[in-house]
Write a protein that holds these residues in place. Structure first.
Motif, PDB file in Angstrom:
ATOM      1  N   CYS A  18      32.913  27.578  40.741  1.00 41.50           N
ATOM      2  CA  CYS A  18      34.031  27.106  39.761  1.00 41.50           C
ATOM      3  C   CYS A  18      34.434  27.900  38.654  1.00 41.50           C
ATOM      4  O   CYS A  18      35.667  28.171  38.300  1.00 41.50           O
ATOM      5  N   ARG A  22      37.550  29.764  37.828  1.00 42.72           N
ATOM      6  CA  ARG A  22      38.476  29.581  36.569  1.00 42.72           C
ATOM      7  C   ARG A  22      38.621  30.805  35.538  1.00 42.72           C
ATOM      8  O   ARG A  22      39.777  31.081  35.170  1.00 42.72           O
ATOM      9  N   GLY A 179      36.118  20.707  39.844  1.00 41.65           N
ATOM     10  CA  GLY A 179      36.702  22.029  38.854  1.00 41.65           C
ATOM     11  C   GLY A 179      35.771  21.884  37.761  1.00 41.65           C
ATOM     12  O   GLY A 179      34.827  21.429  38.043  1.00 41.65           O
ATOM     13  N   GLU A 183      35.379  16.225  38.143  1.00 42.45           N
ATOM     14  CA  GLU A 183      35.788  16.202  39.518  1.00 42.45           C
ATOM     15  C   GLU A 183      36.591  14.797  39.889  1.00 42.45           C
ATOM     16  O   GLU A 183      36.847  13.941  39.055  1.00 42.45           O
ATOM     17  N   ASP A 206      39.352  25.215  40.963  1.00 47.57           N
ATOM     18  CA  ASP A 206      39.193  23.913  41.962  1.00 47.57           C
ATOM     19  C   ASP A 206      38.378  24.297  43.204  1.00 47.57           C
ATOM     20  O   ASP A 206      38.845  25.478  43.820  1.00 47.57           O
TER      21      ASP A 206
END
Ligand SMILES: Cc1cc2nc3c(=O)[nH]c(=O)nc-3n(C[C@H](O)[C@H](O)[C@H](O)COP(=O)(O)OP(=O)(O)OC[C@H]3O[C@@H](n4cnc5c(N)ncnc54)[C@H](O)[C@@H]3O)c2cc1C
Ligand code: FES
Ligand code: FES
Lengths: 330, 158
Positions: A18, A22, A179, A183, A206
């Motif tokens: 994740c 990101r 994420g 969550e 995500d």
């Protein structure tokens, strides 16, 4: 043709995956089974700077009974595991059937549940080589402002052609999305946007981590049917999933009918539920249910087969799927 | 171009390579290891000519990155024969006329081997399922099915 260049990353945990996603802010993509994404990469539909392979994330590969008696399935579970699972066969037949209908055995050996649910929408004007696409102005899904499928079309109606989602919607499934900032669990129906350009609600960072299915009782029956060009292997051109629960008198207690591959997201037919609940199945009832599904389905001319034929086949598939469900041939 | 070290176990041999990360298993097998028995047909997952065994299971090598399969055992068609002695599936295909142009044959044989290793006496419909991902434009499949059924020992329908 070679794939576009990208870096290869193999995170050790879901959290690490994740945060890489990101930081990548849309330039880094998830490669799960890769059976859909590798093809999209090769035709340059995506040109990420890096891909993260989640094949080694065994923490996301499981099919378990949940504490509430339902079923939880990790996103990296393969379709092969799904089709062979006794837990799935026992009470969630529609899901096992849908899994068996995906591609061919060597694809199901690597294809994952998460990848199937996150499958991009498809269109004959989009899923083409770069060379082919360059011959026309970019369509909505390619960032342009025309639709080549519908004359004067004002939005993208590329089709969601995954087989599992209609079955899972019929079972009332939810998905857990993880994420960097936490969550959430949402109904699968809310996972899909209905917008062909961006078919699901995932944001950069995500990951779809898990599918959760509510408990099923002993007398729940399921059926899945699909139309495809070749019987042996192909994406659905229309799909029908049904889940029916009967009571001791043989009357229907609960019913959900969901169409696939006729719109940018799975399409529920609530009228079918209204017609079926409280009734026993008869030929004329089946006919009315099939008609309601036909009325809901509005495929457009964006797949390999004529849209009106796909629509007419919805009626046929509904009868076959319900027939399969009630005969217990799941 | 940026390259990464990748170690693959192919047909029982450890291969230590330096390859760009976007290279597929199919490209590495054919171009770096010169094992050209594995064919490249469609590169989009449809035809099955690129089939190899990954830990014993048939998979499409055009849909896997070489970097993803480190630590797994890969078998290509070259890994089947024992010296001059053909593998039983290869021999059966020869005996029953299951080859015409030969382009689908390596993939077909590996799909059949993956099935027979798990299930030595499959029925005809199970055999047809197992090779359903391998397209053949020549034989009409009949002779291929007969070849595999000769090993399974089960009756053939036609
Ligand atoms: C010949 C052929 C036939 C096929 N037939 C069918 C068919 O009949 N029915 C059908 O439904 N599909 C079919 N497919 C498509 C595909 O094989 C399946 O949909 C498969 O389940 C996709 O899973 P995957 O793990 O390979 O996904 P991938 O290709 O790895 O990923 C698909 C997409 O989902 C994203 N993604 C994957 N996992 C996650 C996750 N956990 N969280 C967030 N994003 C994620 C990826 O970034 C990518 O955008 C076919 C493919 C081929 C090549
Ligand atoms: S080359 Fe891999 S399936 Fe055709
Ligand atoms: S023998 Fe020619 S494709 Fe099968």
């Amino acid at each position: 043709m070679q794939l576009p260049r990208f870096d290869f990353l193999q995170p050790r945990s879901l959290q690490e995956a994740c945060s890489i996603l990101r930081e990548g802010n849309g330039k880094v993509s998830v490669l799960a089974g890769g059976t859909a994404f590798m093809v999209a990469l090769r035709s340059r539909l995506h040109t990420p700077s890096a891909v993260i392979s989640t094949k080694a994330l065994s923490e996301l590969s499981y099919i378990r009974e949940a504490s509430d008696g339902g079923l939880v399935i990790g996103a990296m579970t393969t379709l092969e595991a799904l089709e062979n699972s006794p837990l799935v066969a026992n009470g969630y037949a529609v899901l096992g059937q849908a899994a068996r209908f995906v591609g061919v055995p060597p694809i199901r050996h690597v294809a994952t549940v998460g990848g199937n649910l996150c499958l991009d929408t498809r269109c004959i004007f989009y899923n083409q080589s770069e060379f082919w696409r360059k011959a026309r102005p970019d369509c909505f899904k390619l960032g342009g402002d025309v639709c080549h499928a519908i004359d004067k079309g004002r939005r993208c109606l590329a089709v969601y052609q995954g087989d599992l989602a209609p079955a899972l919607v019929a079972l009332g499934a939810r998905v857990r999305i993880v994420g960097v900032s936490g969550e959430k669990v949402i109904p699968l129906t809310q996972f899909y946007t209905g917008n062909g350009e961006k078919p699901n609600v995932l944001e950069p960072g995500d990951i779809l981590a898990e599918v959760q299915i509510p408990p099923s009782s002993g007398n729940t029956w399921g059926g899945y049917e699909k139309l495809r060009v070749r019987e042996g292997m192909d994406f659905p051109l229309a799909g029908v999933a049904v889940s029916i629960k009967t009571n001791a008198n043989g009357a229907i207690d609960q019913a959900r009918l969901v169409l696939g591959a006729v719109a940018p997201s799975p399409l529920e037919v609530p009228e079918a539920t209204e017609l079926l609940v409280g009734q026993k199945l008869t030929d004329s009832l089946l006919e009315s249910v099939a008609q309601k599904a036909y009325d809901r389905a509005r495929p457009v001319a964006n797949l390999a087969v004529d849209a009106s034929y796909r629509r007419k086949m919805v009626r046929v598939l509904v009868k076959r799927a319900i027939g399969r469900a009630v005969s217990g041939n799941g | 171009m940026n390259k990464i070290p990748v170690s693959l176990n192919v047909n029982g041999r450890e291969e230590n390579l330096e390859i760009p990360p976007h290279k597929t298993l199919l490209e590495v097998i054919r171009d770096d290891l010169n094992l050209t028995g594995t064919k490249c047909g469609c590169e989009d997952g449809t035809c099955g000519t690129c089939t190899v065994l990954l830990d014993g299971a048939a998979v499409r090598s055009c849909l896997l990155l070489a970097a993803e399969v480190q630590g797994h055992e890969i078998v290509t068609i070259e890994g089947l024969a024992d010296g001059e002695r053909l593998h039983p599936v290869q021999q059966a295909i020869v005996n029953h006329g299951g080859v015409q142009c030969g382009f689908c044959t390596p993939g077909m044989i590996l799909s059949a081997k993956a099935l027979l290793d798990k299930q030595p006496s499959p029925t005809e419909s199970v055999v047809r399922q197992a090779i359903s991902g391998n397209l053949c434009r020549c034989t009409g499949y009949t002779k291929i099915v007969e070849s595999i059924m000769a090993l399974s020992g089960q009756p053939v329908s036609s």
